[in-house]
Design a protein around this motif. Structure first.
Motif, mmCIF file in Angstrom:
data_model
loop_
_atom_site.group_PDB
_atom_site.id
_atom_site.type_symbol
_atom_site.label_atom_id
_atom_site.label_comp_id
_atom_site.label_asym_id
_atom_site.label_seq_id
_atom_site.Cartn_x
_atom_site.Cartn_y
_atom_site.Cartn_z
ATOM 1 N N ARG A 184 29.333 74.493 6.582
ATOM 2 C CA ARG A 184 28.592 74.620 5.322
ATOM 3 C C ARG A 184 29.251 75.653 4.408
ATOM 4 N NH1 ARG A 184 24.708 73.103 8.923
ATOM 5 N NH2 ARG A 184 24.163 75.152 9.706
ATOM 6 N N ARG A 185 29.829 76.674 5.002
ATOM 7 C CA ARG A 185 30.484 77.713 4.199
ATOM 8 C C ARG A 185 31.828 77.240 3.644
ATOM 9 N NH1 ARG A 185 31.869 83.956 5.474
ATOM 10 N NH2 ARG A 185 32.118 84.536 3.298
ATOM 11 N N LYS A 213 37.612 86.843 6.225
ATOM 12 C CA LYS A 213 38.442 87.279 5.095
ATOM 13 C C LYS A 213 37.856 86.857 3.754
ATOM 14 C CE LYS A 213 42.583 87.431 7.869
ATOM 15 N NZ LYS A 213 43.932 86.913 8.090
ATOM 16 N N LEU A 214 36.854 85.970 3.776
ATOM 17 C CA LEU A 214 36.174 85.582 2.547
ATOM 18 C C LEU A 214 35.201 86.659 2.083
ATOM 19 C CD1 LEU A 214 35.231 81.831 3.180
ATOM 20 C CD2 LEU A 214 36.957 82.716 1.574
ATOM 21 N N ARG A 227 31.603 76.691 -7.072
ATOM 22 C CA ARG A 227 32.475 75.914 -6.205
ATOM 23 C C ARG A 227 32.531 76.575 -4.830
ATOM 24 N NH1 ARG A 227 38.644 75.322 -7.833
ATOM 25 N NH2 ARG A 227 39.267 75.243 -5.682
ATOM 26 N N ALA A 228 32.526 75.785 -3.779
ATOM 27 C CA ALA A 228 32.536 76.320 -2.423
ATOM 28 C C ALA A 228 33.956 76.560 -1.933
ATOM 29 C CB ALA A 228 31.838 75.341 -1.485
ATOM 30 N N ALA A 229 34.073 77.428 -0.955
ATOM 31 C CA ALA A 229 35.337 77.579 -0.249
ATOM 32 C C ALA A 229 35.615 76.245 0.454
ATOM 33 C CB ALA A 229 35.220 78.708 0.770
ATOM 34 N N SER A 258 39.526 80.121 -0.875
ATOM 35 C CA SER A 258 38.346 80.797 -1.414
ATOM 36 C C SER A 258 37.674 79.889 -2.442
ATOM 37 C CB SER A 258 38.744 82.123 -2.060
ATOM 38 O OG SER A 258 39.600 81.878 -3.158
ATOM 39 N N ASP A 259 36.518 80.305 -2.928
ATOM 40 C CA ASP A 259 35.790 79.492 -3.907
ATOM 41 C C ASP A 259 36.533 79.343 -5.224
ATOM 42 O OD1 ASP A 259 35.419 82.065 -4.805
ATOM 43 O OD2 ASP A 259 33.239 81.957 -4.860
#
Length: 120
Positions: free
Chosen positions: A52-53, A113-114, A19-21, A85-86
């Motif tokens: 994208r992130r 911070k990720l 799963r993405a952030a 977050s993810d």
């Protein structure tokens, strides 16, 4: 193979960590600063490294708070940007839209911070 079996196989094959952030943007109808963000940043955001992130997810604060965000404190001030977050935890929060010149550096600080960008 039935469609339900395919869905089950896919959900088992994709780990939760894939799963993405997300970057939540809390907004409401009539918010002038939300409209400014939507004009200046939102159209190009998905095409950036940042987009994208942490893809953008919109939440209208005049509607019921989404059940999957129960662990995230709601906010009435709009726009507010919440980086998740993810695993769905809140990492950082930016209240208000500071304009396009200040948004990107503040977002970079939030994304920092990720942790490091995962290797592809």
């Amino acid at each position: 193979m039935t469609a339900a079996a395919v869905v089950l196989m896919v959900s088992v094959a994709v780990p939760e960590s894939a799963r993405a952030a997300e970057l939540l943007v809390l907004e409401q109808p009539g918010c002038a600063w939300c409209a400014r963000f939507n004009n200046e940043i939102a159209p190009g955001y998905p095409h950036t490294e940042e987009g994208r992130r942490a893809p953008l997810r919109r939440v209208d604060v005049t509607e019921s708070w989404p059940a999957d965000l129960a662990a995230i404190a709601p906010e009435r001030l709009t726009p507010t940007f919440i980086l998740l977050s993810d695993d769905g935890r809140e990492v950082a929060r930016l209240r208000g839209y500071p304009g396009d010149n200040f948004f990107w550096p503040l977002l970079a600080e939030m994304l920092g911070k990720l942790g490091p960008v995962p290797a592809m």
